[in-house]
Scaffold this active site. Structure first.
Site, short mmCIF file in Angstrom:
data_model
loop_
_atom_site.label_atom_id
_atom_site.label_comp_id
_atom_site.label_asym_id
_atom_site.label_seq_id
_atom_site.Cartn_x
_atom_site.Cartn_y
_atom_site.Cartn_z
N ASP A 174 98.32 -37.57 6.73
CA ASP A 174 99.58 -37.88 6.05
C ASP A 174 99.97 -39.32 6.35
O ASP A 174 100.08 -39.71 7.52
CB ASP A 174 100.69 -36.96 6.57
CG ASP A 174 102.01 -37.24 5.85
OD1 ASP A 174 102.19 -36.70 4.75
OD2 ASP A 174 102.83 -38.04 6.37
N TYR A 210 105.03 -46.85 6.08
CA TYR A 210 104.60 -46.87 7.49
C TYR A 210 103.84 -48.15 7.85
O TYR A 210 103.61 -48.41 9.03
CB TYR A 210 103.73 -45.65 7.82
CG TYR A 210 104.38 -44.30 7.55
CD1 TYR A 210 105.76 -44.21 7.37
CD2 TYR A 210 103.64 -43.13 7.47
CE1 TYR A 210 106.37 -42.98 7.10
CE2 TYR A 210 104.25 -41.91 7.22
CZ TYR A 210 105.61 -41.84 7.03
OH TYR A 210 106.20 -40.64 6.76
N LYS A 247 102.92 -41.64 0.02
CA LYS A 247 104.27 -41.47 -0.53
C LYS A 247 104.76 -42.74 -1.23
O LYS A 247 104.43 -43.86 -0.81
CB LYS A 247 105.25 -41.09 0.60
CG LYS A 247 104.71 -40.01 1.52
CD LYS A 247 105.69 -39.51 2.54
CE LYS A 247 104.99 -38.60 3.53
NZ LYS A 247 104.51 -39.29 4.75
N HIS A 274 109.09 -40.26 -1.49
CA HIS A 274 109.38 -40.27 -0.05
C HIS A 274 110.82 -39.83 0.25
O HIS A 274 111.07 -39.04 1.16
CB HIS A 274 109.09 -41.67 0.51
CG HIS A 274 108.79 -41.70 1.97
ND1 HIS A 274 107.97 -42.63 2.56
CD2 HIS A 274 109.22 -40.90 2.99
CE1 HIS A 274 107.91 -42.40 3.86
NE2 HIS A 274 108.66 -41.37 4.15
P1 NDP Z 1 106.16 -35.54 15.64
O1 NDP Z 1 107.15 -34.45 15.66
O2 NDP Z 1 104.82 -35.31 15.10
O3 NDP Z 1 106.04 -36.08 17.14
C1 NDP Z 1 105.25 -37.19 17.46
C2 NDP Z 1 105.51 -37.56 18.92
O4 NDP Z 1 105.04 -36.52 19.78
C3 NDP Z 1 104.81 -38.82 19.33
O5 NDP Z 1 105.66 -39.51 20.23
C4 NDP Z 1 103.55 -38.32 20.04
O6 NDP Z 1 103.16 -39.24 21.02
C5 NDP Z 1 104.05 -37.04 20.67
N1 NDP Z 1 103.03 -35.99 20.77
C6 NDP Z 1 102.07 -35.65 19.87
N2 NDP Z 1 101.39 -34.57 20.28
C7 NDP Z 1 101.90 -34.22 21.48
C8 NDP Z 1 101.61 -33.18 22.39
N3 NDP Z 1 100.64 -32.29 22.16
N4 NDP Z 1 102.33 -33.12 23.55
C9 NDP Z 1 103.30 -34.03 23.79
N5 NDP Z 1 103.64 -35.02 22.95
C10 NDP Z 1 102.95 -35.12 21.79
O7 NDP Z 1 106.85 -36.81 14.95
P2 NDP Z 1 106.87 -37.59 13.58
O8 NDP Z 1 108.30 -37.86 13.28
O9 NDP Z 1 105.92 -38.70 13.63
O10 NDP Z 1 106.38 -36.54 12.46
C11 NDP Z 1 105.03 -36.30 12.16
C12 NDP Z 1 104.62 -36.94 10.84
O11 NDP Z 1 105.39 -36.44 9.76
C13 NDP Z 1 104.86 -38.45 10.75
O12 NDP Z 1 103.98 -39.18 11.56
C14 NDP Z 1 104.74 -38.67 9.27
O13 NDP Z 1 103.38 -38.68 8.88
C15 NDP Z 1 105.48 -37.44 8.74
N6 NDP Z 1 106.92 -37.71 8.48
C16 NDP Z 1 107.35 -37.69 7.18
C17 NDP Z 1 108.66 -37.97 6.88
C18 NDP Z 1 109.13 -37.98 5.47
O14 NDP Z 1 110.22 -38.52 5.20
N7 NDP Z 1 108.39 -37.42 4.55
C19 NDP Z 1 109.65 -38.28 7.93
C20 NDP Z 1 109.10 -38.22 9.26
C21 NDP Z 1 107.79 -37.91 9.51
P3 NDP Z 1 101.63 -39.79 21.13
O15 NDP Z 1 101.32 -40.50 19.85
O16 NDP Z 1 101.69 -40.69 22.31
O17 NDP Z 1 100.77 -38.56 21.36
C1 1BO Z 2 111.56 -44.35 7.08
C2 1BO Z 2 110.46 -43.37 6.90
C3 1BO Z 2 110.69 -42.11 7.67
C4 1BO Z 2 109.40 -41.43 8.00
O1 1BO Z 2 108.77 -40.89 6.86
#
Ligand code: NDP
Ligand code: 1BO
Length: 322
Positions: free
Chosen positions: A55, A60, A88, A121
């Site tokens: 994704d 991003y 997106k 998005h």
């Molecule tokens: P997540 O809920 O996926 O959490 C990510 C965080 O958790 C990072 O800090 C990561 O650190 C940490 N992490 C990952 N795996 C573990 C684990 N097993 N144990 C402990 N910590 C962990 O956050 P996001 O907000 O990034 O959501 C995921 C994805 O969803 C985004 O990256 C994006 O692709 C999508 N998204 C879409 C949106 C939209 O508007 N459509 C909005 C927000 C997100 P580390 O990297 O150090 O492991």
């Molecule tokens: C501003 C973008 C949020 C994560 O999709």
């Protein structure tokens, strides 16, 4: 309904069937804030972790890096047709004449010939160079029907296989369904035990629209630390799983695909080891009962101008449905 396939590593990866008939793998790698490590994370996820779903988004700023990671995985022997790549359409491109150029730019950055899924998005148009928070005039009227028609043409022209939306409300979804000739296959929304958003999940299910849960671990900086939530931790210890696995599994058992982000190779591989076991009903329910339901990604910084509007509050962003 979930279906299982096997990767080269013989790991059973479930997938969900979309309205179009295509399949979306139940777990994908998120790439928001993956930065310059996105290529390594994507390659590790696909080649070592068995992920088949990535994704990303233009917003991003990592599409070129994601594209390099995908290319490296293909070079290592994974077939493009076995991958599911989502991107997106950003808010500045939410006018009909900008949709196709934005998609072509995304394909170029990713070095791909087609996307599996292209999502709107957020359902608000932003002026070029909009500030955060927005200045008066930065948030503009969106021609949802005109934009959707252009998204539909991308499917007809085989540039994208499925189209969908993110961050919609029931009101906006009903409006879209009123004129859509091609249904949205996917609605991507924030969902985790701290923000279940049952209403939206149910509405999507009733319309056959698949939901992808974003921020399944409670998101990143400034998010909700569900990894250290006492209920999550208790269940993880009881089942001999990690908190990350419990949160990912909860999302899949709700019928959503899920896209945890990680740049850490061990956590990338940990987060996908969620097949071949189940959360017992009592534990699934305990996760559903986590109190203090609230969004992490409410959109205030992006869209709310308290004095000038058109969105004067977070409640306006979400059509007063929360
Ligand atoms: P997540 O809920 O996926 O959490 C990510 C965080 O958790 C990072 O800090 C990561 O650190 C940490 N992490 C990952 N795996 C573990 C684990 N097993 N144990 C402990 N910590 C962990 O956050 P996001 O907000 O990034 O959501 C995921 C994805 O969803 C985004 O990256 C994006 O692709 C999508 N998204 C879409 C949106 C939209 O508007 N459509 C909005 C927000 C997100 P580390 O990297 O150090 O492991
Ligand atoms: C501003 C973008 C949020 C994560 O999709």
């Amino acid at each position: 309904m979930a279906q299982a396939t096997f990767t080269a590593e013989d790991q059973k990866i479930e997938s969900f069937r979309l309205l179009s008939g295509h399949k979306i793998p139940a777990i994908g790698l998120g790439t928001w804030r993956s930065g310059s490590q996105a290529d390594n994370s994507v390659k590790t996820a696909i080649v070592e972790g068995g992920y088949r779903h990535i994704d990303t988004a233009w917003e991003y700023g990592v599409q070129e890096s994601v594209g390099r990671g995908v290319k490296a995985a293909i070079h290592a022997g994974v077939e493009r047709r076995d991958l599911f790549i989502t991107s997106k359409l950003w808010c500045t491109e939410l006018s009909p004449e900008r949709v196709r150029p934005a998609l072509l730019n995304t394909l170029q950055e990713l070095q791909l010939e087609y996307l599996d899924l292209f999502l709107i998005h957020w359902p608000f148009r932003l002026a070029d160079g909009a500030s955060r928070p927005p200045k008066p005039g930065d948030v503009q009227e969106m021609d949802m029907e005109g934009v959707w028609r252009e998204m539909e043409r991308l499917v007809e022209d085989k540039l994208v296989r499925d189209i969908g939306v993110c961050n919609f409300t029931l009101k906006k979804m009903n409006k879209l369904l009123g004129f859509a000739e091609t249904m949205p296959s996917v609605c991507q929304m924030e969902m985790h035990p701290g923000w279940r958003n049952d209403k939206m999940l149910e509405a999507c299910k009733q319309n056959g629209i698949h939901v992808t849960a974003y921020s399944p671990l409670g998101s990143q900086e400034g998010g909700r630390d569900l990894i250290h939530d006492e209920t999550v931790d208790r269940i993880a210890k009881k089942l001999n799983k990690t908190p990350g696995q419990v949160l990912v599994k909860w999302a899949i058992q709700r019928g959503t695909s899920v896209i945890p982000k990680s740049n850490n190779p061990d956590r990338i591989k940990e987060n996908i080891k969620v097949f071949g076991w189940e959360l017992p009903q009592e534990d699934f329910q305990a996760l559903c009962n986590i109190p203090d339901q609230k969004r992490v990604l409410h959109g205030e910084q992006l869209f709310v101008n308290k004095n000038a509007g058109p969105l004067r509050s977070v409640a306006d962003v979400w059509d007063h449905e929360d």
